[in-house]
Design a protein around this motif. Structure first.
Motif, PDB file in Angstrom:
ATOM      1  N   LEU A  38       0.734  -1.254   0.060  1.00  0.00           N
ATOM      2  CA  LEU A  38       0.342  -0.622   0.132  1.00  0.00           C
ATOM      3  C   LEU A  38       1.250   1.109   0.319  1.00  0.00           C
ATOM      4  CD1 LEU A  38      -2.806   1.390   0.161  1.00  0.00           C
ATOM      5  CD2 LEU A  38      -2.201   1.720   2.706  1.00  0.00           C
ATOM      6  N   VAL A  39       1.849   1.549   0.637  1.00  0.00           N
ATOM      7  CA  VAL A  39       2.661   2.256   1.071  1.00  0.00           C
ATOM      8  C   VAL A  39       3.405   2.793  -0.290  1.00  0.00           C
ATOM      9  CG1 VAL A  39       4.641   3.382   2.064  1.00  0.00           C
ATOM     10  CG2 VAL A  39       3.053   2.358   3.254  1.00  0.00           C
ATOM     11  N   THR A  40       4.211   1.656  -0.869  1.00  0.00           N
ATOM     12  CA  THR A  40       4.759   1.827  -2.372  1.00  0.00           C
ATOM     13  C   THR A  40       3.699   2.037  -3.014  1.00  0.00           C
ATOM     14  OG1 THR A  40       6.559  -0.376  -0.873  1.00  0.00           O
ATOM     15  CG2 THR A  40       6.106   0.444  -3.451  1.00  0.00           C
ATOM     16  N   GLY A  41       2.629   1.658  -3.609  1.00  0.00           N
ATOM     17  CA  GLY A  41       1.913   2.105  -4.503  1.00  0.00           C
ATOM     18  C   GLY A  41       1.303   3.345  -3.973  1.00  0.00           C
ATOM     19  N   LEU A  42       0.803   4.152  -3.131  1.00  0.00           N
ATOM     20  CA  LEU A  42       0.846   4.968  -2.531  1.00  0.00           C
ATOM     21  C   LEU A  42       2.566   6.728  -3.371  1.00  0.00           C
ATOM     22  CD1 LEU A  42      -0.535   5.642   0.498  1.00  0.00           C
ATOM     23  CD2 LEU A  42      -2.063   5.878  -1.759  1.00  0.00           C
ATOM     24  N   ALA A  43       3.501   5.735  -3.183  1.00  0.00           N
ATOM     25  CA  ALA A  43       4.447   6.716  -3.526  1.00  0.00           C
ATOM     26  C   ALA A  43       4.746   6.379  -4.585  1.00  0.00           C
ATOM     27  CB  ALA A  43       5.751   6.371  -2.730  1.00  0.00           C
ATOM     28  N   LEU A  44       4.447   5.814  -5.511  1.00  0.00           N
ATOM     29  CA  LEU A  44       4.976   5.270  -6.453  1.00  0.00           C
ATOM     30  C   LEU A  44       3.393   5.248  -8.072  1.00  0.00           C
ATOM     31  CD1 LEU A  44       7.791   1.809  -7.032  1.00  0.00           C
ATOM     32  CD2 LEU A  44       8.177   4.722  -6.593  1.00  0.00           C
ATOM     33  N   ALA A  45       2.268   5.237  -7.784  1.00  0.00           N
ATOM     34  CA  ALA A  45       1.606   5.303  -8.019  1.00  0.00           C
ATOM     35  C   ALA A  45       1.335   3.590  -9.382  1.00  0.00           C
ATOM     36  CB  ALA A  45       0.975   6.352  -9.328  1.00  0.00           C
ATOM     37  N   GLN A  46       0.440   3.465 -10.369  1.00  0.00           N
ATOM     38  CA  GLN A  46       0.657   3.000 -11.118  1.00  0.00           C
ATOM     39  C   GLN A  46       1.289   2.720 -12.053  1.00  0.00           C
ATOM     40  OE1 GLN A  46      -1.556  -0.103 -11.624  1.00  0.00           O
ATOM     41  NE2 GLN A  46      -2.344   0.526  -9.481  1.00  0.00           N
ATOM     42  N   LEU A  47       2.935   1.673 -12.256  1.00  0.00           N
ATOM     43  CA  LEU A  47       3.619   1.738 -13.262  1.00  0.00           C
ATOM     44  C   LEU A  47       3.204   1.126 -14.744  1.00  0.00           C
ATOM     45  CD1 LEU A  47       6.583   1.530 -10.555  1.00  0.00           C
ATOM     46  CD2 LEU A  47       5.683   4.002 -12.112  1.00  0.00           C
ATOM     47  N   HIS A  48       1.810   0.541 -14.772  1.00  0.00           N
ATOM     48  CA  HIS A  48       2.100   0.385 -15.872  1.00  0.00           C
ATOM     49  C   HIS A  48       1.352   1.138 -16.591  1.00  0.00           C
ATOM     50  CE1 HIS A  48      -0.105  -3.925 -17.556  1.00  0.00           C
ATOM     51  NE2 HIS A  48      -0.175  -3.143 -18.421  1.00  0.00           N
ATOM     52  N   PRO A  49       1.429   1.132 -17.936  1.00  0.00           N
ATOM     53  CA  PRO A  49       1.672   2.116 -19.006  1.00  0.00           C
ATOM     54  C   PRO A  49       0.033   1.919 -19.067  1.00  0.00           C
ATOM     55  CG  PRO A  49       3.478   0.799 -19.588  1.00  0.00           C
ATOM     56  CD  PRO A  49       3.278  -0.120 -18.865  1.00  0.00           C
ATOM     57  N   LYS A  50      -1.068   3.152 -19.277  1.00  0.00           N
ATOM     58  CA  LYS A  50      -2.334   3.400 -18.961  1.00  0.00           C
ATOM     59  C   LYS A  50      -2.611   2.987 -20.357  1.00  0.00           C
ATOM     60  CE  LYS A  50      -2.856   6.281 -14.926  1.00  0.00           C
ATOM     61  NZ  LYS A  50      -3.436   7.602 -14.703  1.00  0.00           N
ATOM     62  N   GLU A  51      -1.894   3.828 -21.267  1.00  0.00           N
ATOM     63  CA  GLU A  51      -2.868   3.591 -22.363  1.00  0.00           C
ATOM     64  C   GLU A  51      -1.336   2.319 -23.227  1.00  0.00           C
ATOM     65  OE1 GLU A  51      -4.670   5.105 -24.769  1.00  0.00           O
ATOM     66  OE2 GLU A  51      -5.195   6.286 -22.301  1.00  0.00           O
ATOM     67  N   PRO A  52      -2.236   1.935 -24.343  1.00  0.00           N
ATOM     68  CA  PRO A  52      -1.537   0.273 -25.545  1.00  0.00           C
ATOM     69  C   PRO A  52      -0.264   0.241 -26.155  1.00  0.00           C
ATOM     70  CG  PRO A  52      -3.501   0.275 -25.780  1.00  0.00           C
ATOM     71  CD  PRO A  52      -3.818   1.465 -25.145  1.00  0.00           C
ATOM     72  N   ALA A  53       0.634  -0.123 -25.647  1.00  0.00           N
ATOM     73  CA  ALA A  53       1.675  -0.187 -26.596  1.00  0.00           C
ATOM     74  C   ALA A  53       1.605  -0.076 -28.156  1.00  0.00           C
ATOM     75  CB  ALA A  53       2.949  -1.158 -26.539  1.00  0.00           C
ATOM     76  N   ILE A  54       2.630   1.192 -29.285  1.00  0.00           N
ATOM     77  CA  ILE A  54       2.719   1.686 -30.068  1.00  0.00           C
ATOM     78  C   ILE A  54       3.999   0.733 -30.450  1.00  0.00           C
ATOM     79  CG2 ILE A  54       1.942   3.391 -31.641  1.00  0.00           C
ATOM     80  CD1 ILE A  54       0.689   4.427 -30.338  1.00  0.00           C
ATOM     81  N   TYR A  55       3.734  -0.051 -31.698  1.00  0.00           N
ATOM     82  CA  TYR A  55       5.406  -0.495 -32.583  1.00  0.00           C
ATOM     83  C   TYR A  55       5.722   0.837 -32.960  1.00  0.00           C
ATOM     84  CZ  TYR A  55       3.419  -5.054 -32.180  1.00  0.00           C
ATOM     85  OH  TYR A  55       3.125  -5.853 -32.338  1.00  0.00           O
ATOM     86  N   GLN A  56       6.757   0.828 -32.588  1.00  0.00           N
ATOM     87  CA  GLN A  56       7.716   2.819 -32.838  1.00  0.00           C
ATOM     88  C   GLN A  56       8.380   2.718 -34.288  1.00  0.00           C
ATOM     89  OE1 GLN A  56       7.475   5.126 -30.677  1.00  0.00           O
ATOM     90  NE2 GLN A  56       5.641   4.027 -30.218  1.00  0.00           N
ATOM     91  N   ARG A  57       8.808   3.255 -35.052  1.00  0.00           N
ATOM     92  CA  ARG A  57       9.149   3.516 -36.167  1.00  0.00           C
ATOM     93  C   ARG A  57      10.710   4.220 -35.948  1.00  0.00           C
ATOM     94  NH1 ARG A  57       7.582   2.558 -41.395  1.00  0.00           N
ATOM     95  NH2 ARG A  57       9.425   3.229 -43.129  1.00  0.00           N
ATOM     96  N   LEU A  58      11.398   3.060 -36.307  1.00  0.00           N
ATOM     97  CA  LEU A  58      13.459   3.602 -36.374  1.00  0.00           C
ATOM     98  C   LEU A  58      13.379   4.168 -37.421  1.00  0.00           C
ATOM     99  CD1 LEU A  58      13.788   0.573 -34.087  1.00  0.00           C
ATOM    100  CD2 LEU A  58      14.130   2.802 -33.558  1.00  0.00           C
ATOM    101  N   PRO A  59      14.875   4.797 -37.260  1.00  0.00           N
ATOM    102  CA  PRO A  59      15.173   5.554 -38.341  1.00  0.00           C
ATOM    103  C   PRO A  59      15.830   4.075 -39.636  1.00  0.00           C
ATOM    104  CG  PRO A  59      16.489   6.575 -36.708  1.00  0.00           C
ATOM    105  CD  PRO A  59      15.889   4.672 -36.328  1.00  0.00           C
ATOM    106  N   SER A  60      15.784   4.847 -40.357  1.00  0.00           N
ATOM    107  CA  SER A  60      16.226   3.758 -41.957  1.00  0.00           C
ATOM    108  C   SER A  60      17.658   3.548 -41.685  1.00  0.00           C
ATOM    109  CB  SER A  60      16.204   4.761 -43.038  1.00  0.00           C
ATOM    110  OG  SER A  60      17.702   5.677 -42.695  1.00  0.00           O
ATOM    111  N   LEU A  61      17.624   2.320 -41.932  1.00  0.00           N
ATOM    112  CA  LEU A  61      19.183   1.526 -41.490  1.00  0.00           C
ATOM    113  C   LEU A  61      20.423   2.835 -41.494  1.00  0.00           C
ATOM    114  CD1 LEU A  61      18.432  -2.007 -42.718  1.00  0.00           C
ATOM    115  CD2 LEU A  61      18.021  -0.773 -40.603  1.00  0.00           C
TER     116      LEU A  61
END
Length: 448
Positions: A10-33
């Motif tokens: 409980l104490v840790t949760g209050l201090a750190l809040a939710q660490l699981h990302p709220k939004e779904p992950a999106i595939y990230q486009r990296l630069p060209s090779l």
């Protein structure tokens, strides 16, 4: 002890809040090779510019490496250009701390040769510079400081003779610190890699890929590999997926099971791009939707097990102080776990240039309380770690004690003198719902 554990949560949760990302992950486009190579070479130049200060720190006058094609020094992979895939011919590299005009302004000095002409030129350079301490990568215990192949050592002994070989020394921490230290510009791309990892996990551990009663763990492993190809990234280890039970234990090969309703799934995998590596372990749950059971979430007993492993992550990060050895951190963590009534095991490691990178380890699976050599190294700043561990938790409705295995990557924030998750951490199960068999973008295949 149980009350203490949940109060701490409980104490840790209050201090750190939710660490699981709220939004779904999106595939990230990296630069060209091509652009990636340009960026990586900028990082390379920045890193190499730090070597003179490292030489001074460890009282080294010159750092000599000699390697041949297909027999590269371990350090070579952290000094090469992005478009180099092997050392050419015999490649001799001399990093030096000499600022006089005799050695020129080039650092490192480099020879690529297959005629033997390198040796008189190297001897002449040493003669003009006269270094007192010459570092060779010949350590007996630490791979990053042990990359000089035996054949090259024999050649150096013959070509340099007693005068210069008598000045050679072993100082493993120089190589360890060089490889471990990350450039500030790398973090933005590392975060992109980690979000892509999460996007793969959220898609792979869903009904879009898994058809309960049909799909096997091996099917899903190969789906992850195919997905990596689509994202133009590679991997440093084969994805390992297992159905968790009390008897089963995720090993280097995973398991070969048909995935069924009520199964707890586990994955251990990492991706590689731009000279960086990730390492992640997540868990999923296959909802029960048959036999008049219509689950919409994982059972509370499983959530309790994950909360316990999340608490272990907190404990590691709270105690992972720069300058302490991995064994010191491990000891304090195990003592705190005991006070809070948590049983489990910690086996965390550096990550970056390699999946298992240079630096101190905090436990091993087969060495749960003390790790010789690697565990005695200090925790370094400006680096990345994989917080890897598991918590034991008894599931009464299954009458089984399950290892809740998790792994997330963290980076050091100097301003805060603390570690932060690169993207977040898993605090709720990925859910596979057999009622939503859409099979979007993937058809179950037999890869055998």
């Amino acid at each position: 002890m149980i009350l203490s554990f949940f109060l701490q949560i409980l104490v840790t949760g209050l201090a750190l809040a939710q660490l699981h990302p709220k939004e779904p992950a999106i595939y990230q486009r990296l630069p060209s090779l091509r652009e990636r190579a340009h960026i990586q070479d900028q990082w390379r130049d920045e890193r190499i510019s730090t070597i003179p200060s490292l030489l001074k720190k460890y009282n080294i006058d010159a750092w000599l490496m000699s390697q041949r094609e297909h027999a590269e020094d371990t350090i070579w992979w952290s000094t090469k250009h992005a478009t180099d895939y092997d050392a050419h011919r015999r490649t001799v590299v001399l990093f030096h701390a000499n600022k006089s005009s005799l050695a020129g302004h080039v650092n490192p000095l480099m020879w690529v040769d297959n005629t033997g002409q390198v040796w008189p030129e190297l001897r002449a350079t040493l003669e003009s510079y006269n270094p007192k301490r010459i570092l060779l990568n010949t350590d007996r215990d630490i791979a990053f400081a042990a990359g000089l192949h035996a054949g090259e050592l024999f050649v150096l002994q013959e070509e340099l003779g007693h005068r210069w070989m008598s000045k050679t020394v072993n100082e493993p921490m120089l190589a360890v610190e060089y490889v471990a230290t990350k450039m500030s510009g790398q973090l933005a791309y590392y975060k992109k890699l980690q979000e892509t990892v999460w996007a793969m996990l959220e898609e792979g551990f869903s009904q879009r890929v898994i058809h309960p009663g049909v799909t096997t763990t091996k099917d899903v492993e190969w789906w992850f590999l195919e997905k990596m190809q689509e994202q133009n990234v590679t991997t440093w280890n084969h994805p390992r997926i297992s159905v968790l039970t009390e008897e089963s234990y995720p090993g280097w090969e995973g398991s070969d099971d048909i995935i069924r309703e009520g199964d707890i799934l586990h994955i251990d995998f990492g991706i590689t791009a731009m000279g960086l590596n990730t390492d992640t372990q997540h868990m999923a749950y296959v909802l029960r939707t048959s036999d008049d059971i219509l689950e919409t979430d994982a059972p509370e007993s499983l959530k309790e097990g994950m909360r316990k492993s999340n608490r272990m992550q907190d404990i590691v990060l709270e105690n992972m102080k720069v300058g302490l050895s991995g064994n010191e951190v491990l000891r304090v963590c195990l003592e705190q776990m005991k006070r809070e009534g948590i049983e489990g095991q910690i086996f965390s490691h550096p990550i970056g240039d390699w999946g298992h990178d240079a630096g101190s380890v905090i436990g091993f699976l087969n060495l749960p309380e003390f790790v010789p050599v690697l565990g005695e190294l200090p925790i370094l700043p400006n680096t990345y770690y994989s917080v890897e561990l598991y918590a034991y938790h008894f599931i009464s409705e299954r009458n089984e004690t399950i290892r809740f295995r998790q792994e997330e990557n963290v980076y050091y924030v100097e301003e805060l003198n603390s570690w932060q998750f690169v993207r977040g951490r898993q605090e709720r199960f990925h859910l596979i719902d057999g009622r939503k068999q859409q099979q979007q973008g993937f058809t179950v295949q037999n890869f055998s």
